[in-house]
Design an enzyme around this catalytic site. Sequence first.
Site, PDB file in Angstrom:
ATOM      1  N   CYS A   1       2.895  -5.724 -10.312  1.00 14.25           N
ATOM      2  CA  CYS A   1       1.509  -6.037  -9.977  1.00 14.25           C
ATOM      3  C   CYS A   1       1.415  -7.478  -9.497  1.00 14.25           C
ATOM      4  O   CYS A   1       2.288  -8.290  -9.764  1.00 14.25           O
ATOM      5  CB  CYS A   1       0.639  -5.877 -11.219  1.00 14.25           C
ATOM      6  SG  CYS A   1       0.887  -4.302 -12.023  1.00 14.25           S
TER       7      CYS A   1
ATOM      8  N   ARG B   1       2.694  -6.210  -3.816  1.00 17.10           N
ATOM      9  CA  ARG B   1       3.235  -6.003  -5.162  1.00 17.10           C
ATOM     10  C   ARG B   1       2.649  -4.766  -5.846  1.00 17.10           C
ATOM     11  O   ARG B   1       3.120  -4.356  -6.896  1.00 17.10           O
ATOM     12  CB  ARG B   1       2.917  -7.223  -6.029  1.00 17.10           C
ATOM     13  CG  ARG B   1       3.795  -8.392  -5.700  1.00 17.10           C
ATOM     14  CD  ARG B   1       3.533  -9.508  -6.663  1.00 17.10           C
ATOM     15  NE  ARG B   1       4.703 -10.350  -6.746  1.00 17.10           N
ATOM     16  CZ  ARG B   1       5.667 -10.213  -7.631  1.00 17.10           C
ATOM     17  NH1 ARG B   1       5.609  -9.265  -8.525  1.00 17.10           N
ATOM     18  NH2 ARG B   1       6.690 -11.024  -7.625  1.00 17.10           N
TER      19      ARG B   1
ATOM     20  N   TRP C   1       0.016  -1.945  -9.720  1.00 16.35           N
ATOM     21  CA  TRP C   1       0.965  -0.859  -9.478  1.00 16.35           C
ATOM     22  C   TRP C   1       1.071  -0.151 -10.826  1.00 16.35           C
ATOM     23  O   TRP C   1       1.605  -0.715 -11.782  1.00 16.35           O
ATOM     24  CB  TRP C   1       2.320  -1.410  -9.032  1.00 16.35           C
ATOM     25  CG  TRP C   1       3.281  -0.356  -8.584  1.00 16.35           C
ATOM     26  CD1 TRP C   1       3.376   0.187  -7.340  1.00 16.35           C
ATOM     27  CD2 TRP C   1       4.294   0.278  -9.380  1.00 16.35           C
ATOM     28  NE1 TRP C   1       4.377   1.124  -7.305  1.00 16.35           N
ATOM     29  CE2 TRP C   1       4.969   1.203  -8.541  1.00 16.35           C
ATOM     30  CE3 TRP C   1       4.700   0.174 -10.712  1.00 16.35           C
ATOM     31  CZ2 TRP C   1       6.010   2.002  -8.991  1.00 16.35           C
ATOM     32  CZ3 TRP C   1       5.743   0.972 -11.163  1.00 16.35           C
ATOM     33  CH2 TRP C   1       6.392   1.875 -10.298  1.00 16.35           C
TER      34      TRP C   1
ATOM     35  N   ASN D   1       1.220  -8.463 -15.674  1.00 15.14           N
ATOM     36  CA  ASN D   1       2.241  -7.848 -14.832  1.00 15.14           C
ATOM     37  C   ASN D   1       3.459  -7.627 -15.706  1.00 15.14           C
ATOM     38  O   ASN D   1       4.001  -8.592 -16.240  1.00 15.14           O
ATOM     39  CB  ASN D   1       2.567  -8.796 -13.663  1.00 15.14           C
ATOM     40  CG  ASN D   1       3.769  -8.339 -12.866  1.00 15.14           C
ATOM     41  OD1 ASN D   1       4.062  -7.151 -12.810  1.00 15.14           O
ATOM     42  ND2 ASN D   1       4.469  -9.290 -12.244  1.00 15.14           N
ATOM     43  N   GLY D   2       3.859  -6.381 -15.899  1.00 14.15           N
ATOM     44  CA  GLY D   2       5.021  -6.107 -16.745  1.00 14.15           C
ATOM     45  C   GLY D   2       4.761  -4.872 -17.583  1.00 14.15           C
ATOM     46  O   GLY D   2       3.837  -4.103 -17.303  1.00 14.15           O
TER      47      GLY D   2
ATOM     48  N   GLU E   1      20.838   3.133   4.788  1.00 16.55           N
ATOM     49  CA  GLU E   1      19.649   2.302   4.992  1.00 16.55           C
ATOM     50  C   GLU E   1      18.654   2.998   5.932  1.00 16.55           C
ATOM     51  O   GLU E   1      17.446   2.964   5.708  1.00 16.55           O
ATOM     52  CB  GLU E   1      20.081   0.932   5.538  1.00 16.55           C
ATOM     53  CG  GLU E   1      18.961  -0.026   5.886  1.00 16.55           C
ATOM     54  CD  GLU E   1      18.066  -0.409   4.716  1.00 16.55           C
ATOM     55  OE1 GLU E   1      18.382  -0.095   3.561  1.00 16.55           O
ATOM     56  OE2 GLU E   1      17.007  -1.012   4.984  1.00 16.55           O
TER      57      GLU E   1
ATOM     58  N   LYS F   1      14.911   3.857   4.822  1.00 18.04           N
ATOM     59  CA  LYS F   1      13.744   3.363   5.588  1.00 18.04           C
ATOM     60  C   LYS F   1      12.819   4.518   5.938  1.00 18.04           C
ATOM     61  O   LYS F   1      11.614   4.437   5.774  1.00 18.04           O
ATOM     62  CB  LYS F   1      14.181   2.732   6.887  1.00 18.04           C
ATOM     63  CG  LYS F   1      14.513   1.313   7.108  1.00 18.04           C
ATOM     64  CD  LYS F   1      13.763   0.178   6.572  1.00 18.04           C
ATOM     65  CE  LYS F   1      13.764   0.042   5.083  1.00 18.04           C
ATOM     66  NZ  LYS F   1      14.450  -1.073   4.539  1.00 18.04           N
TER      67      LYS F   1
ATOM     68  N   GLU G   1      11.040   5.948   2.791  1.00 13.52           N
ATOM     69  CA  GLU G   1      10.037   5.143   2.100  1.00 13.52           C
ATOM     70  C   GLU G   1       8.755   4.965   2.892  1.00 13.52           C
ATOM     71  O   GLU G   1       7.691   4.866   2.309  1.00 13.52           O
ATOM     72  CB  GLU G   1      10.599   3.804   1.600  1.00 13.52           C
ATOM     73  CG  GLU G   1      10.938   2.779   2.634  1.00 13.52           C
ATOM     74  CD  GLU G   1      11.459   1.479   2.027  1.00 13.52           C
ATOM     75  OE1 GLU G   1      11.059   1.101   0.927  1.00 13.52           O
ATOM     76  OE2 GLU G   1      12.280   0.820   2.700  1.00 13.52           O
TER      77      GLU G   1
ATOM     78  N   HIS H   1      31.499  19.244   3.678  1.00 16.11           N
ATOM     79  CA  HIS H   1      31.687  19.508   2.240  1.00 16.11           C
ATOM     80  C   HIS H   1      30.371  19.894   1.563  1.00 16.11           C
ATOM     81  O   HIS H   1      30.252  19.794   0.347  1.00 16.11           O
ATOM     82  CB  HIS H   1      32.307  18.286   1.573  1.00 16.11           C
ATOM     83  CG  HIS H   1      33.649  17.931   2.137  1.00 16.11           C
ATOM     84  ND1 HIS H   1      34.762  18.712   1.953  1.00 16.11           N
ATOM     85  CD2 HIS H   1      34.023  16.913   2.938  1.00 16.11           C
ATOM     86  CE1 HIS H   1      35.792  18.174   2.591  1.00 16.11           C
ATOM     87  NE2 HIS H   1      35.362  17.087   3.209  1.00 16.11           N
TER      88      HIS H   1
ATOM     89  N   LYS I   1       6.681  -4.016  -3.463  1.00  8.86           N
ATOM     90  CA  LYS I   1       7.719  -4.835  -2.828  1.00  8.86           C
ATOM     91  C   LYS I   1       8.782  -5.299  -3.822  1.00  8.86           C
ATOM     92  O   LYS I   1       9.966  -5.197  -3.566  1.00  8.86           O
ATOM     93  CB  LYS I   1       7.050  -6.037  -2.156  1.00  8.86           C
ATOM     94  CG  LYS I   1       7.994  -6.980  -1.438  1.00  8.86           C
ATOM     95  CD  LYS I   1       8.501  -6.370  -0.161  1.00  8.86           C
ATOM     96  CE  LYS I   1       9.462  -7.276   0.570  1.00  8.86           C
ATOM     97  NZ  LYS I   1      10.268  -6.512   1.537  1.00  8.86           N
TER      98      LYS I   1
HETATM   99  C1  AGP Z   1      13.645  -1.820   0.769  1.00 14.91           C
HETATM  100  O1  AGP Z   1      13.037  -1.335   1.908  1.00 14.91           O
HETATM  101  C2  AGP Z   1      13.022  -1.455  -0.484  1.00 14.91           C
HETATM  102  N1  AGP Z   1      11.665  -1.844  -0.512  1.00 14.91           N
HETATM  103  C3  AGP Z   1      13.808  -1.685  -1.766  1.00 14.91           C
HETATM  104  O2  AGP Z   1      14.892  -0.816  -1.742  1.00 14.91           O
HETATM  105  C4  AGP Z   1      14.317  -3.116  -2.089  1.00 14.91           C
HETATM  106  O3  AGP Z   1      15.321  -3.492  -1.204  1.00 14.91           O
HETATM  107  C5  AGP Z   1      14.820  -3.153  -3.537  1.00 14.91           C
HETATM  108  O4  AGP Z   1      13.748  -2.864  -4.387  1.00 14.91           O
HETATM  109  C6  AGP Z   1      15.459  -4.462  -3.900  1.00 14.91           C
HETATM  110  O5  AGP Z   1      14.566  -5.527  -3.778  1.00 14.91           O
HETATM  111  P1  AGP Z   1      15.071  -7.017  -3.855  1.00 14.91           P
HETATM  112  O6  AGP Z   1      15.946  -7.249  -2.663  1.00 14.91           O
HETATM  113  O7  AGP Z   1      13.824  -7.841  -3.807  1.00 14.91           O
HETATM  114  O8  AGP Z   1      15.827  -7.170  -5.126  1.00 14.91           O
END
Ligand code: AGP
Length: 617
Positions: free
Chosen positions: A2, A27, A74, A100-101, A490, A494, A497, A513, A612
């Site tokens: 958050c 966040r 969040w 936050n936590g 990756e 992408k 997500e 396989h 994020k």
């Molecule tokens: C990437 O597109 C994601 N949002 C996610 O996988 C991110 O890379 C991961 O949570 C790690 O974050 P960080 O690099 O801030 O540790």
Amino acid sequence: MCGIVGYVGNLKAAPIILDGLKRLEYRGYDSAGVAIMADGEFNVAKQIGRVAGLQKTVAQKPIEGTRGIGHTRWATHGGVTRENSHPHLSNNGRIAIIHNGVIENYATIKKLLESKDFTFVSETDTEVLCNLISYHFDKEPETDEAGSRLLASVRRSLMHVQGTYGICVLSLDAPDELIAARQGSPLILGVGPEELVIASDVAALVSRTQNVVYLKDGELVRIKGTTFQISTMDEAGVSPVIDQVTWTVEDADMGDYEHYMLKEIFEQPAALENAMRGRFSADNSTAKFGGLNLTANELRGMGRFMFCACGTALHAGMVTEHLIERFARVPVECDHASEFRYRNTPLFTNTLFFVISQSGETIDTLAAMREAQRKGFKVLAINNVVGSSVAREADGGIYQHVGPEIGVASTKAFTSQLLIGAMLALYIGRMRDMSVRDGTEYVTALKGVPDLVRETLKTADHIKGIAERYSRFNDMLFLGRLELFPIALEGALKLKEISYIHAEAYPAAEIKHGPIALIDPECPSVFLVPQNELFNKVISSMQEIKARGGPIIAITTSDAELPEGLADEVIVIPACHEAILPIIATIPMQLFSYYVAVTRGCDVDKPRNLAKSVTVE
Ligand code: AGP
């Protein structure tokens, strides 16, 4: 996850807090709320949805007051409801809190408070903590000054708490004060000339001040008017260190772009330039890094490297694994930070440990780092956010220097991690068997990255067209080999997500396989097929897909010649040095997922269920 903001100053608190929350929305964006103290009461506005909605509400019914707290959520404990939104008030309405936590033992504390007739309107752990503070506040000697009672009751409550928190607490009994504390969740104090702002991230502070104090775990700050005091849970005083933030508000603005993600994709040439600046030897045959805190001899003596990270950052680690093994001939291991922290894996004594994290606040990455340090290993960090928890706790490291990354989907942070990984492989390689000639060629390739990225970005319109045609599919495969397998991972991540399309990635030869069973005309495959020693093998895999009616998008290099008609769509990237190919091959993946998501009408910068930086386990 958050975002939290607290303000104490002479200006109207609500607009300042809301502006901060807007900048922290990446966040969490399930709900947002503010509590402003004025005329002996809390004015609370909170609602489900984005900060913009709350801003509208507050604009219609302005809230007075120069002290306040705000939160963008969040959801962890409890669904996305107004009741579960922060700030939370204590039963007597005299204490307000944002958090936050995660308070792991909240259920036990809640039972205890219920036995003392406390009631709860939300399902959150935060409301429990709020009432615990209120309970302790009432038990503090009334003869004490209210601010001291508040600080003591926060401290006492936190002693009972297991879990993570970054909190801000206000009390109507101490109207001039704000207490904040952190354990495992970031908290930064912005020190302006006539105001103090506290937030979970510098992004919320830079519009007010560049002077910040990064609070450490176990620290509390008592803000009184425009003064503040930091202390520990043991009541020891802490002398504050005021740092200067180098980011500006403009760095964190969207400019003329439609989304942060697109801005950050197109920023990559400049970002990568910054990540490389001043990091080559005078003779341009190797890399150099200022902050490793290791002598060349110590580094040379390392028999093994270990990389831990999460998500996209882990993919950067996997590419780096390949490059270090290939160019420096040192064994490397790569692990999910979330698994490493519990695996109790046996480690070789002379292993150098790396964590990679854009935010530097990912709780699993932090925990993996602490676990390695506990075992006596030095941990270096590849990290973008100066002053983050990872940066402060690491034994040394390399900053990415790409400026704030706001889009939830990591783009420029990822390519800069790839670049730093490639530079690291060069640096270690040149300490071992890589020749001056090979090193010089390698450096020339690295220096050419920004231009090659620029050139690759010119394919954006072509990729947009492909993305529009393919956005209707619900499943896709991403296939690559060697250093491009992590890039396939990756690409799939992408797409998943931001467009919610189910996507999986495999080393291309693995499809037979199992995954090939998925192939039909409704399951396209994205192949990374550069001209290299495995070119013909990848072509064979493509033929196997073609034979089963699977549509194919090929991302290939300009020096390769694909068999006529094999791929349905072709994206050509510049031929380049193997060490930088992963960076160049990433660009079409980013553009593809971006345009697919836009075509599907998805909220690119704020994908559902994500945040994020993942500061809870
Ligand atoms: C990437 O597109 C994601 N949002 C996610 O996988 C991110 O890379 C991961 O949570 C790690 O974050 P960080 O690099 O801030 O540790």
